[in-house]
Write an enzyme that holds these catalytic residues in place. Structure first.
Site, PDB file in Angstrom:
ATOM      1  N   LYS A  22       0.831  -1.213   0.000  1.00  0.00           N
ATOM      2  CA  LYS A  22       0.000   0.000   0.000  1.00  0.00           C
ATOM      3  C   LYS A  22       0.859   1.255   0.000  1.00  0.00           C
ATOM      4  CE  LYS A  22      -1.650   1.529   4.044  1.00  0.00           C
ATOM      5  NZ  LYS A  22      -1.506   2.905   4.523  1.00  0.00           N
ATOM      6  N   ASN A  23       1.814   1.323   0.929  1.00  0.00           N
ATOM      7  CA  ASN A  23       2.541   2.583   1.088  1.00  0.00           C
ATOM      8  C   ASN A  23       3.524   2.851  -0.047  1.00  0.00           C
ATOM      9  OD1 ASN A  23       1.061   3.171   3.313  1.00  0.00           O
ATOM     10  ND2 ASN A  23       2.621   2.567   4.808  1.00  0.00           N
ATOM     11  N   ARG A 101      -3.945  11.051   4.403  1.00  0.00           N
ATOM     12  CA  ARG A 101      -2.829  11.983   4.493  1.00  0.00           C
ATOM     13  C   ARG A 101      -1.828  11.833   3.363  1.00  0.00           C
ATOM     14  NH1 ARG A 101      -1.707  14.314   9.081  1.00  0.00           N
ATOM     15  NH2 ARG A 101       0.451  14.210   8.422  1.00  0.00           N
ATOM     16  N   PRO A 131       2.688  16.548  11.448  1.00  0.00           N
ATOM     17  CA  PRO A 131       2.816  17.744  10.612  1.00  0.00           C
ATOM     18  C   PRO A 131       3.543  17.435   9.299  1.00  0.00           C
ATOM     19  CG  PRO A 131       4.422  17.790  12.398  1.00  0.00           C
ATOM     20  CD  PRO A 131       3.573  16.565  12.614  1.00  0.00           C
ATOM     21  N   VAL A 132       3.496  18.383   8.347  1.00  0.00           N
ATOM     22  CA  VAL A 132       4.250  18.221   7.087  1.00  0.00           C
ATOM     23  C   VAL A 132       5.281  19.345   6.942  1.00  0.00           C
ATOM     24  CG1 VAL A 132       2.543  16.843   5.828  1.00  0.00           C
ATOM     25  CG2 VAL A 132       2.403  19.351   5.771  1.00  0.00           C
ATOM     26  N   ASP A 133       5.657  19.935   8.088  1.00  0.00           N
ATOM     27  CA  ASP A 133       6.591  21.066   8.060  1.00  0.00           C
ATOM     28  C   ASP A 133       7.908  20.723   7.359  1.00  0.00           C
ATOM     29  OD1 ASP A 133       6.876  19.300  10.303  1.00  0.00           O
ATOM     30  OD2 ASP A 133       8.269  20.720  11.239  1.00  0.00           O
ATOM     31  N   LEU A 134       8.372  19.483   7.513  1.00  0.00           N
ATOM     32  CA  LEU A 134       9.668  19.125   6.914  1.00  0.00           C
ATOM     33  C   LEU A 134       9.568  19.053   5.394  1.00  0.00           C
ATOM     34  CD1 LEU A 134      10.774  16.395   9.513  1.00  0.00           C
ATOM     35  CD2 LEU A 134      11.373  18.829   9.465  1.00  0.00           C
ATOM     36  N   ASP A 316       4.564   0.412  11.992  1.00  0.00           N
ATOM     37  CA  ASP A 316       3.337  -0.158  11.417  1.00  0.00           C
ATOM     38  C   ASP A 316       3.115  -1.619  11.822  1.00  0.00           C
ATOM     39  OD1 ASP A 316       2.891   2.262  10.241  1.00  0.00           O
ATOM     40  OD2 ASP A 316       3.476   1.661   8.220  1.00  0.00           O
ATOM     41  N   ILE A 338       8.202   6.584  16.953  1.00  0.00           N
ATOM     42  CA  ILE A 338       7.895   7.332  15.722  1.00  0.00           C
ATOM     43  C   ILE A 338       6.680   8.248  15.900  1.00  0.00           C
ATOM     44  CG2 ILE A 338       7.430   7.157  13.233  1.00  0.00           C
ATOM     45  CD1 ILE A 338      10.136   5.943  13.963  1.00  0.00           C
ATOM     46  N   ARG A 408      -8.729  -0.080   4.407  1.00  0.00           N
ATOM     47  CA  ARG A 408      -7.743   0.861   3.865  1.00  0.00           C
ATOM     48  C   ARG A 408      -6.420   0.169   3.570  1.00  0.00           C
ATOM     49  NH1 ARG A 408      -7.310   6.434   6.994  1.00  0.00           N
ATOM     50  NH2 ARG A 408      -5.789   6.623   5.332  1.00  0.00           N
TER      51      ARG A 408
END
Ligand code: EPZ
Length: 434
Positions: A22-23, A101, A131-134, A316, A338, A408
């Site tokens: 999936k990923n 996401r 967050p997605v700041d990086l 995961d 994580i 999912r």
């Protein structure tokens, strides 16, 4: 909403076919935005998240055709043709991003190809603030101008083309590395990514980009060097097998003290999980078709695990391992490094009789001889799969609510487990009953 009903106690025996990851698929699909030629992706799993990504890409103007025969009704074995000849829209709307996401993975390729993108900012989720700041800081280093307006990341590139940069991620980020790999593939000049994620799914994306004409060195290491090219072309690529699906069914074999062959699984992708399962008491070996997990007659004992970026133990798989440790002899400690909130399965496992105490980022588990069935629900995908595993070993009936989480990430989970002797069925329900 559907529920899953499991009567525990059956020892699993048989074989399970492992699908595409999936990923990896969720990063490979947006890579099609980087070229006006066709990207053919084989071995795509048939999952709700893949459908969401397809909807998102369709509204950017990507044309998709699904070809080929699928054994057992899934997409596995089929090939998805993705063609982004014309990108008609560079906005990723809130309605799709809030569902998943991984939608933020269109940001890098859209910016690289079109010089602009407007992507809804993903909110927090059940496992952490995430967050997605990086991602954003790295894209800014590559010349993007980024504002957050009305809940959207609004990004533009003056002069339309991103430029190479030296990016040092302060912490390992899978999605951040993937976004930058795609952005850098078409940027002007060289990009160096230090402390890059080494997850197999990131490597799968990098190999696919190379097949599309990208110049990437250091794949599988912590330092990636990408020489930007003017254009990428189409390619045929097959998604690697899902190491988390593999690990989940390996635990299913162990927790039921059964023997299951994981057909199509790659043992080299699950070394850290294998180490823990073997320490616990299961036997793992190669077969002609994949990997055999044998816990028949095994006396399982507790082990300590700590989640880490690859090649460490995957976050995961943390919830699934905890279900196993809840039935193993002795005490175990599980430390999650994580995500800050990935113990949502603990109170539900406790409802099934597990003895778990959480202290900050660690959980102490004291194994019990038998879990007992109960109605349970979970707030995320892997937590849900840990409840399925616990239910397989528990005495009596477990009803798992909110099955959409499982859909999912696990294709035909109940059919795969039932074929190995599990007493499991899906009960179609209505939303009002939730
Ligand atoms: C990917 O999420 C996976 N999702 C997750 O799989 C997986 O748990 C995670 O990697 C870690 O292995 C997909 O690949 C679609 P990260 P991602 O960026 O990319 C923090 C599953 O069950 N961070 O490596 O979102 C973040 O909050 C899922 O299949 C920042 O602070 O993970 C987290 O604590 C769930 N700022 C840590 O880094 C950022 O800009 C690692 O996140 C980015 C991340």
């Amino acid at each position: 909403m559907d529920k899953i009903r499991i009567i525990g106690g059956a020892q699993l025996k048989g074989s399970i076919v492992i699908g595409g990851a999936k990923n990896a698929a969720l990063a490979l699909m947006p890579a099609c935005l980087l070229t006006d030629e066709t990207l053919n992706l084989a071995n795509l799993p048939h999952l709700a998240d893949i459908t969401t990504m397809a909807h998102l890409l369709a509204q950017h103007g990507v044309e998709m055709v699904l070809n080929g025969q699928a054994p057992n009704g899934g997409h596995t074995g089929r090939v998805l043709e993705l063609n982004a000849k014309t990108i008609t829209n560079t906005t990723a709307p809130y309605d799709l991003v809030r569902k998943m996401r991984a939608s933020v993975l269109v940001l890098g390729p859209l910016l690289a190809r079109c010089g602009e993108a407007k992507v809804s900012l993903p909110g927090g989720c059940a496992i952490g603030t995430r967050p997605v700041d990086l991602h954003l800081k790295a894209l800014e280093q590559m010349g993007a101008q980024i504002e957050v307006e009305g809940g959207y990341i609004v990004a533009t590139v003056p002069g339309k083309r991103l430029k190479g940069a030296h990016i040092v991620f302060p912490q390992v980020t899978v999605g951040g590395t993937e976004n930058i790999l795609m952005a850098a593939a078409l940027a002007d000049g060289e990009t160096i990514v230090a402390n890059a994620a080494r997850e197999p799914e990131v490597c799968d994306l990098a190999h696919c980009l190379v097949a599309m004409g990208a110049k990437i060195e250091g794949i599988g290491t912590g330092t990636l060097r990408i020489q930007g090219v003017e254009r990428l072309h189409g390619a045929d690529y097959s998604v690697l097998p899902d190491r988390i699906e593999t690990g989940t069914y390996a635990v299913a074999a162990a927790i039921t003290r059964g023997t299951v062959e994981l057909v199509g699984a790659r043992r080299d992708l699950m070394e850290s999980v294998e180490k823990v399962l073997v320490e616990c008491g299961a036997k793992i070996s190669d077969t002609d078709r994949g990997v055999l997990v044998d816990a028949d007659g095994a006396h399982l004992v507790g082990v300590d695990i700590m989640t880490e970026p690859y090649p460490g133990f995957p976050t995961d798989m943390q919830a699934q391992l905890m279900a196993l440790l809840a039935t193993a002899d002795g005490a175990s400690m599980v430390t999650e490094t994580i995500f800050e909130n990935r113990f949502m399965h603990v109170p539900e496992l406790a409802r099934m009789g597990a003895r778990v105490n959480v202290h900050g980022a660690s959980a102490i588990i004291r194994g019990v001889p038998r879990l007992s069935g109960a109605p349970v629900m979970a707030t995320d995908l892997r937590a849900s799969s840990s409840l399925v595993l616990a239910a397989l070993a528990a005495e009596g009936e477990t009803i798992i609510n909110r099955v959409y989480h499982l859909d999912r990430g696990y294709e035909r989970l109940e059919a795969k487990l039932a074929a190995c002797g599990a007493n499991i069925e899906r009960i179609a329900g209505d939303a009002a009953a939730e």
